[in-house]
Design an enzyme around this catalytic site. Structure first.
Site, PDB file in Angstrom:
ATOM      1  N   ARG A 292      -4.156  -1.524   6.240  1.00  0.00           N
ATOM      2  CA  ARG A 292      -5.164  -2.222   5.431  1.00  0.00           C
ATOM      3  C   ARG A 292      -6.219  -2.862   6.318  1.00  0.00           C
ATOM      4  O   ARG A 292      -7.416  -2.812   6.004  1.00  0.00           O
ATOM      5  CB  ARG A 292      -4.517  -3.282   4.536  1.00  0.00           C
ATOM      6  CG  ARG A 292      -3.652  -2.692   3.428  1.00  0.00           C
ATOM      7  CD  ARG A 292      -2.949  -3.768   2.630  1.00  0.00           C
ATOM      8  NE  ARG A 292      -2.131  -4.575   3.531  1.00  0.00           N
ATOM      9  CZ  ARG A 292      -1.821  -5.852   3.319  1.00  0.00           C
ATOM     10  NH1 ARG A 292      -2.244  -6.475   2.245  1.00  0.00           N
ATOM     11  NH2 ARG A 292      -1.073  -6.508   4.168  1.00  0.00           N
TER      12      ARG A 292
ATOM     13  N   ASN B 221      -1.766  -3.004  -0.745  1.00  0.00           N
ATOM     14  CA  ASN B 221      -0.504  -2.275  -0.851  1.00  0.00           C
ATOM     15  C   ASN B 221      -0.096  -2.137  -2.309  1.00  0.00           C
ATOM     16  O   ASN B 221      -0.297  -3.047  -3.111  1.00  0.00           O
ATOM     17  CB  ASN B 221       0.603  -3.016  -0.102  1.00  0.00           C
ATOM     18  CG  ASN B 221       0.442  -2.940   1.400  1.00  0.00           C
ATOM     19  OD1 ASN B 221      -0.201  -2.042   1.927  1.00  0.00           O
ATOM     20  ND2 ASN B 221       1.040  -3.887   2.096  1.00  0.00           N
TER      21      ASN B 221
END
Length: 93
Positions: free
Chosen positions: A21, A40
């Site tokens: 990320r 996520n």
């Protein structure tokens, strides 16, 4: 003229717990002109939502598929749509 679009991508593979990320956010900021987020999902995938010019979104999608990401990307599925707005920068969720 580069139309504004919304890219939603779902990245599967070993992409959680490896800095994916953070890498995605850095890539979006480096490309420039993109707003959105990466986060996520409960099933192990990472979702990426990016809004901006089509060319910038395509560059981000190419980066997600390039193979030099943290972890291991087994595949990326994407959909394209109209931008919805409301994002302040590019966030990690």
């Amino acid at each position: 003229m580069d139309e504004n679009v919304r890219l939603t991508a779902w990245v599967r593979g070993r992409v959680q717990g490896v800095g994916f990320r953070w890498w995605t956010r850095a890539a979006a900021l480096e490309i420039g002109g993109l707003t959105g987020y990466t986060g996520n999902l409960g099933d192990g995938r990472v979702q990426v939502v990016a809004e901006g010019g089509r060319t910038a979104c395509e560059h981000l999608l190419d980066a997600l598929r390039a193979g030099d990401t943290p972890g291991h990307v087994a595949g990326v599925t994407e959909i394209w749509g109209e931008p919805r707005g409301g994002y302040n920068g590019f966030e990690i969720r």
